[in-house]
Design a protein around this motif. Structure first.
Motif, short mmCIF file in Angstrom:
data_model
loop_
_atom_site.label_atom_id
_atom_site.label_comp_id
_atom_site.label_asym_id
_atom_site.label_seq_id
_atom_site.Cartn_x
_atom_site.Cartn_y
_atom_site.Cartn_z
N THR A 105 -3.34 7.27 7.67
CA THR A 105 -2.26 8.13 7.02
C THR A 105 -1.53 7.88 5.81
O THR A 105 -0.63 7.95 5.28
CB THR A 105 -1.54 7.43 8.03
OG1 THR A 105 -1.62 6.56 8.33
CG2 THR A 105 -1.81 8.40 9.19
N ALA A 133 10.86 8.52 -1.27
CA ALA A 133 10.92 6.86 -0.97
C ALA A 133 10.03 6.04 -2.07
O ALA A 133 9.94 6.41 -3.21
CB ALA A 133 9.86 6.54 0.57
N THR A 135 7.87 3.14 -2.84
CA THR A 135 7.07 2.61 -2.03
C THR A 135 6.41 1.86 -2.69
O THR A 135 6.65 1.84 -4.38
CB THR A 135 5.79 4.04 -1.86
OG1 THR A 135 5.22 3.66 -3.31
CG2 THR A 135 6.24 4.85 -0.72
#
Ligand SMILES: Nc1ncnc2c1ncn2[C@@H]1O[C@H](COP(=O)(O)OP(=O)(O)O)[C@@H](O)[C@H]1O
Ligand SMILES: CC(C)(COP(=O)(O)O)[C@@H](O)C(=O)NCCC(=O)O
Ligand SMILES: [K+]
Length: 258
Positions: A105, A133, A135
């Motif tokens: 994913t 986001a 990451t």
């Protein structure tokens, strides 16, 4: 000519690459309701702006973390560019077998960032991407993906704060003179910006402690990277177009220019 498309949750980057060189890149708003015809308008304008004629585009490669945009991107590429686009997914049989069939994913943008890292920089590596986001991805000494972290992005979290707190409003994102702010604006700027820097450096130090590794490379990228990179004590290199570079490497591997 390669057209590389990096669709993030906030913006989509369109890049034109010739002989491994990014010659032009554009940002447009990511919007799942866009039709292939609308996307084509942007690609056409970008090419016109770069002095590139459309038939020169022989390959299209796409990293998308917004599934609603995939059909439009695919159809635009097929109908107007006459190329079948390659979508980056964790299942591609990468030459650098860094995912080892795991992480099904994992976002395509993170895969591209790591591919760019693997292709060009020494291991082990930490790669930090400041977008919708934030990451963090970790590649071990053998080039295998160890994992990482996902946090709300700098703008995402502050926008939510402004929505939630009746007396707080948007501010210009400039570092305040002092960490200890003396009015609402300087306190927000301190908390948001120094908070992002310390989140980054704190996470890197935690990863170093947890792995016991000495990282040769700590790369940073993403639309918001300039907010943090120069103040961070741990980032060693900032490459704003890292995702496009990874897309280029992946295109060269799977759809080589004939
Ligand atoms: N050239 C630029 N200069 C300044 N800010 C930028 C630039 N490009 C993008 N940004 C900012 O970066 C953010 C998007 O970052 P990005 O990494 O593209 O996020 P995502 O991949 O999640 O869409 C936007 O908030 C935008 O304001
Ligand atoms: C983590 C992300 C939201 C980052 O996206 P971005 O900030 O670039 O828009 C995206 O890579 C994503 O949806 N990933 C799927 C989950 C994962 O990577 O594990
Ligand atoms: K991104």
């Amino acid at each position: 000519m390669l057209l590389a498309i990096d669709t993030g949750n906030t913006q989509t980057v369109l890049g034109l690459i010739r002989d491994g060189e990014i010659i032009r890149s554009w940002r447009i708003t990511s919007d799942g309701t866009r039709t292939e015809d609308e996307l084509w308008v942007y690609v056409r304008l970008l090419c016109h702006d770069a002095g590139i004629s459309i038939p020169d585009i022989k390959r299209t490669v796409i990293s998308s973390v917004v599934p609603q945009m995939n059909a439009g991107l695919r159809d635009m590429s097929r109908e107007y560019l006459n190329t079948d686009p390659l979508f980056v997914t964790p299942s591609l049989p990468f030459r650098h077998n860094f995912l080892e069939g795991r992480f099904q994913t994992l976002g395509a943008d993170r895969i591209c960032n790591m591919y760019a890292g693997l292709t060009a920089y020494p291991l082990p590596q930490i790669i930090i991407d400041f977008g919708t986001a934030t990451t963090v991805d970790v590649l071990g000494s053998d080039g295998k993906y160890l994992g990482g972290s996902i946090a709300p992005g700098i703008r995402t979290s502050s926008a939510n704060l402004f929505r939630a707190a009746a007396q707080l409003h948007g501010i210009s994102m400039e570092f305040p003179e002092h960490v200890i702010g003396t009015d609402t604006s300087s306190q927000l700027r301190s908390g948001i910006l120094w908070g992002a820097v310390d989140q980054t450096d704190g996470m890197v130090r935690r990863i170093i402690r947890e792995t016991g590794l000495t990282f040769s490379t700590i790369l940073s990228t993403g639309g918001l990277v300039e907010m943090v990179s120069s103040r961070s004590e741990t980032i060693t290199k900032t490459i704003p177009d890292l995702t496009l570079k990874g897309l280029t490497a992946i295109a060269d591997e799977f759809i080589p220019e004939s």
